[in-house]
Design a protein around this motif. Sequence first.
Motif, PDB file in Angstrom:
ATOM      1  N   THR A 115      -8.211  18.679 -16.159  1.00  0.00           N
ATOM      2  CA  THR A 115      -8.766  18.001 -17.329  1.00  0.00           C
ATOM      3  C   THR A 115     -10.155  18.587 -17.634  1.00  0.00           C
ATOM      4  OG1 THR A 115      -7.603  16.005 -16.656  1.00  0.00           O
ATOM      5  CG2 THR A 115      -9.325  15.750 -18.320  1.00  0.00           C
TER       6      THR A 115
ATOM      7  N   ALA B  75      -6.376  13.943  -3.047  1.00  0.00           N
ATOM      8  CA  ALA B  75      -5.889  13.165  -4.193  1.00  0.00           C
ATOM      9  C   ALA B  75      -5.964  11.691  -3.796  1.00  0.00           C
ATOM     10  CB  ALA B  75      -4.471  13.568  -4.551  1.00  0.00           C
TER      11      ALA B  75
ATOM     12  N   LEU C 182       0.817  -1.221   0.000  1.00  0.00           N
ATOM     13  CA  LEU C 182       0.000   0.000   0.000  1.00  0.00           C
ATOM     14  C   LEU C 182       0.856   1.279   0.000  1.00  0.00           C
ATOM     15  CD1 LEU C 182      -3.239   0.803   0.785  1.00  0.00           C
ATOM     16  CD2 LEU C 182      -1.906   1.856   2.580  1.00  0.00           C
TER      17      LEU C 182
ATOM     18  N   LYS D  42       1.773  10.689  -9.191  1.00  0.00           N
ATOM     19  CA  LYS D  42       1.086  10.842 -10.465  1.00  0.00           C
ATOM     20  C   LYS D  42       0.055  11.976 -10.387  1.00  0.00           C
ATOM     21  CE  LYS D  42      -1.718   7.674 -12.777  1.00  0.00           C
ATOM     22  NZ  LYS D  42      -2.075   6.269 -12.893  1.00  0.00           N
ATOM     23  N   LEU D  43      -0.651  11.995  -9.270  1.00  0.00           N
ATOM     24  CA  LEU D  43      -1.740  12.960  -9.158  1.00  0.00           C
ATOM     25  C   LEU D  43      -1.254  14.393  -9.046  1.00  0.00           C
ATOM     26  CD1 LEU D  43      -4.025  10.876  -6.836  1.00  0.00           C
ATOM     27  CD2 LEU D  43      -4.546  11.595  -9.160  1.00  0.00           C
ATOM     28  N   THR D  44      -0.068  14.578  -8.504  1.00  0.00           N
ATOM     29  CA  THR D  44       0.422  15.949  -8.413  1.00  0.00           C
ATOM     30  C   THR D  44       1.195  16.323  -9.673  1.00  0.00           C
ATOM     31  OG1 THR D  44       2.195  15.033  -7.101  1.00  0.00           O
ATOM     32  CG2 THR D  44       0.479  16.212  -5.904  1.00  0.00           C
TER      33      THR D  44
ATOM     34  N   ASN E 164     -13.268  11.012 -18.266  1.00  0.00           N
ATOM     35  CA  ASN E 164     -11.886  11.143 -18.743  1.00  0.00           C
ATOM     36  C   ASN E 164     -11.640  10.404 -20.050  1.00  0.00           C
ATOM     37  OD1 ASN E 164     -11.275  12.841 -16.692  1.00  0.00           O
ATOM     38  ND2 ASN E 164     -10.168  11.338 -15.460  1.00  0.00           N
TER      39      ASN E 164
ATOM     40  N   THR F  37      -4.166  19.752  -8.855  1.00  0.00           N
ATOM     41  CA  THR F  37      -3.616  20.310 -10.098  1.00  0.00           C
ATOM     42  C   THR F  37      -4.265  19.737 -11.357  1.00  0.00           C
ATOM     43  OG1 THR F  37      -1.886  18.634 -10.019  1.00  0.00           O
ATOM     44  CG2 THR F  37      -1.345  20.799  -9.109  1.00  0.00           C
ATOM     45  N   ASN F  38      -5.315  18.925 -11.194  1.00  0.00           N
ATOM     46  CA  ASN F  38      -5.915  18.302 -12.373  1.00  0.00           C
ATOM     47  C   ASN F  38      -6.988  19.203 -12.996  1.00  0.00           C
ATOM     48  OD1 ASN F  38      -7.135  16.720 -14.312  1.00  0.00           O
ATOM     49  ND2 ASN F  38      -7.119  14.852 -13.076  1.00  0.00           N
TER      50      ASN F  38
ATOM     51  N   SER G 176      -7.251  15.883  -8.429  1.00  0.00           N
ATOM     52  CA  SER G 176      -6.184  16.359  -7.563  1.00  0.00           C
ATOM     53  C   SER G 176      -6.188  17.874  -7.617  1.00  0.00           C
ATOM     54  CB  SER G 176      -4.841  15.816  -8.044  1.00  0.00           C
ATOM     55  OG  SER G 176      -4.403  16.569  -9.169  1.00  0.00           O
TER      56      SER G 176
ATOM     57  N   ALA H  33       0.854   6.744  -6.625  1.00  0.00           N
ATOM     58  CA  ALA H  33      -0.407   7.367  -7.033  1.00  0.00           C
ATOM     59  C   ALA H  33      -0.360   8.864  -6.776  1.00  0.00           C
ATOM     60  CB  ALA H  33      -1.569   6.734  -6.265  1.00  0.00           C
ATOM     61  N   ARG H  34       0.158   9.225  -5.596  1.00  0.00           N
ATOM     62  CA  ARG H  34       0.213  10.653  -5.276  1.00  0.00           C
ATOM     63  C   ARG H  34       1.179  11.401  -6.191  1.00  0.00           C
ATOM     64  NH1 ARG H  34      -3.029  10.922  -1.104  1.00  0.00           N
ATOM     65  NH2 ARG H  34      -2.898   9.049   0.144  1.00  0.00           N
TER      66      ARG H  34
ATOM     67  N   THR I  38      -6.269   7.761  -3.493  1.00  0.00           N
ATOM     68  CA  THR I  38      -5.568   6.777  -4.319  1.00  0.00           C
ATOM     69  C   THR I  38      -6.531   5.995  -5.217  1.00  0.00           C
ATOM     70  OG1 THR I  38      -5.746   5.130  -2.581  1.00  0.00           O
ATOM     71  CG2 THR I  38      -3.733   6.453  -2.624  1.00  0.00           C
TER      72      THR I  38
ATOM     73  N   THR J   2      -5.842  13.685 -17.624  1.00  0.00           N
ATOM     74  CA  THR J   2      -5.955  12.234 -17.612  1.00  0.00           C
ATOM     75  C   THR J   2      -6.880  11.827 -18.742  1.00  0.00           C
ATOM     76  OG1 THR J   2      -7.419  12.703 -15.769  1.00  0.00           O
ATOM     77  CG2 THR J   2      -5.475  11.384 -15.303  1.00  0.00           C
TER      78      THR J   2
ATOM     79  N   GLN K 102       2.338   1.908  -3.377  1.00  0.00           N
ATOM     80  CA  GLN K 102       1.270   2.277  -4.317  1.00  0.00           C
ATOM     81  C   GLN K 102       0.796   3.704  -4.062  1.00  0.00           C
ATOM     82  OE1 GLN K 102      -1.993  -0.392  -4.217  1.00  0.00           O
ATOM     83  NE2 GLN K 102      -0.945  -1.946  -5.424  1.00  0.00           N
ATOM     84  N   ALA K 103       0.586   4.005  -2.787  1.00  0.00           N
ATOM     85  CA  ALA K 103       0.083   5.332  -2.435  1.00  0.00           C
ATOM     86  C   ALA K 103       1.084   6.398  -2.872  1.00  0.00           C
ATOM     87  CB  ALA K 103      -0.162   5.417  -0.930  1.00  0.00           C
TER      88      ALA K 103
ATOM     89  N   HIS L 178      -0.079  16.742 -12.471  1.00  0.00           N
ATOM     90  CA  HIS L 178      -1.108  17.134 -13.420  1.00  0.00           C
ATOM     91  C   HIS L 178      -0.932  18.505 -14.059  1.00  0.00           C
ATOM     92  CE1 HIS L 178      -4.113  13.872 -12.412  1.00  0.00           C
ATOM     93  NE2 HIS L 178      -4.177  13.986 -13.711  1.00  0.00           N
ATOM     94  N   ARG L 179       0.092  19.225 -13.671  1.00  0.00           N
ATOM     95  CA  ARG L 179       0.234  20.559 -14.255  1.00  0.00           C
ATOM     96  C   ARG L 179       0.311  20.488 -15.775  1.00  0.00           C
ATOM     97  NH1 ARG L 179       0.652  23.781  -9.908  1.00  0.00           N
ATOM     98  NH2 ARG L 179       1.582  22.595  -8.222  1.00  0.00           N
TER      99      ARG L 179
END
Lengths: 335, 294
Positions: B48, B34, A9, A19-21, B258, B45-46, B43, A16-17, B36, A28, A12-13, A23-24
């Motif tokens: 989309t 954000a 976990l 990836k999520l930050t 998405n 910054t998303n 998030s 994932a985080r 998981t 997706t 993975q976490a 996004h600039r």
Amino acid sequence: MSFRPPKDLDEQARQARAKLTAHRDMATWGEKLVPLAAFRQAAARKGLKLAQGDRESAVLAYTAGLDDPTPVEGPYSRIAVFGGIYSNHLALLELLEDAARRGAEAVYCLGDLGAFGPNPEKVRPLMAQGQVLSIQGNYEESLASGREDCNCGYTDPRDNHFAEISYRYTERNCSPEFKAWMGTLPRRRRVRVGERELLLVHGSPRRINEFLFHSTAPVPFLEVLLDQSRCDGLLATHTGLHWHRRLPSGRDVVNVGVIGRPANDGRTNVWYAMIEAREEELGVELVPLAYDHLGLAAEMRSEKLPEEFVETVLTGWWTTCLEILPARERAVSRF
Amino acid sequence: MSLAEITPLSAPRVELKSLDTLWFQVGGTVCNLACTHCFVSCSPTNHTHEMLSLAEVRRYLEEAARLGVREYYFTGGEPFLNPEMEAILAATLEVGPATVLTNGLLLDPGRCARLKALADASDYSLDFRVSLDGWDEASNDPIRGAGTFEKILAGIRNLHAAGLNPVITVTEVCEGAAGDEGKERFFALLRSLGIERPRLKILPVFRIGAEAGRSGAYESWQRLREGEVPDGALDHLQCSSCRMVTDQGVWVCPILVNEPEAKMGETLADTLGDFPLEHPACWTCHVYGVSCRT
Ligand code: SF4
Ligand code: SF4
């Protein structure tokens, strides 16, 4: 029982985080990260962009009236309409007297003859004596077709538990002839009152177990529903709560309530509707009906029906099937 | 014979039976968390999808009224990051019932009191769903973020104190949540907050977006194929009665925002036709009978 986090976990976490930050300026697209502009351009190209005239015709086709071969009964100048007997033969007796006293030329029932209350067979002779014209509710549909459950549409396990108890009890205590007769009842009726043609259904014109509550049956929705159903008024039940809405188009929608149990308002009476022809408009009166509720409670106890049901009869508050209530109806509920 | 005719894998098409539920991606894909498992990978910054303005929402509400939409749902991202959110709810409650899906972090007492006033002023229901992914910090925070358990509970308490009783939404990422014992644990937690009549909804997990990275994406056999779905089964899919509005147009459903492929048009009138169920998420919908409605 304890919560078992997946072994990896943390890793993975972290991923994932990250990836999520990231996004600039990125979007997706499914599982991929793509430049924002790429997503926007792809989305801009997709989908229909009808011409204005075609949009107009699409809306008109969608809201157009549907053919309905149901024969039209009447015309009457005054009818009584009720729903949800729930085996409450004492309230039915009272209703037949009250409707006659008020000069009803016909008495209509919108279904759900059994459930909740005691001795379902007692309803049958009263229906015949009172010449009650009925349609099927989900209960009749289920009993007549030998379904395992009442198809009430509940999802909460507690609601289902109690729905099952009452369905099994009613199932056991209805004769095969009574069940077969239920299956012969029409699904809907059309009744003329004065100049107006009313559609009588159990849940809604679309589904036998669709709930039309006051707070979730908005005016624009009802206008389109009546356009599609080609009627001047709609009478339904199934929710257990009565209400009346006069639409801006001048048409009426009435949930006639039920005579089987009180309306979750702390009062022991039940409700039905008197509908009458008037010059300018349809006369709609929602009528409170007192009956021998103490007698019903005693009979339910001697039939060993759940004490939760008896409590509802004695207090006017629902103790089960609360999950179906929309936020507004739930907020004024005691349980 | 064209390729389309010989391919055995063509997806079934779902018809729009009636447009009952209209969703608004009102917060875009912007979120103050954000998580998981977020299937839209939201998030801070998303971008989309961007937030919807009151003016855009109004335009769709007018069209929706002509089509007789029954109910409105608001999601994101986090809807209350949208500075016009309360005005949007006020406008919506003039034409129909509204439900807001929120993570609960922005529900301070002042906002809850204003929301209660909005609810009381309307003929129609205003309902809330607050997401929670565990019955304690140890189970919730790894998914939703450090410190979120306490903050979410604070939001739920504030709603309750204002007289609003939200539905608590739990995904099956929380192991055991769907079982009776798991549900009872959530009910107990909510009762401990003083909520006498707790409301709970358990949702299955869509293995798309961030969740695909967490639990692995779909297998190739997890697709719907024409002829394998029994008659009438498609009527239970939410896409037979819903559409989703984002800042970039109208999508088929709240799950596939998405996927540009799932965009159906610019106005609601453009989207009254059918839609091919090609996406593996459609398999989840069909197999688990998912509805995002309450
Ligand atoms: S699951 Fe909800 S709260 Fe979490 S990131 Fe996604 S939108 Fe935000
Ligand atoms: S993801 Fe579900 S709701 Fe969306 S189009 Fe596929 S089946 Fe329909």
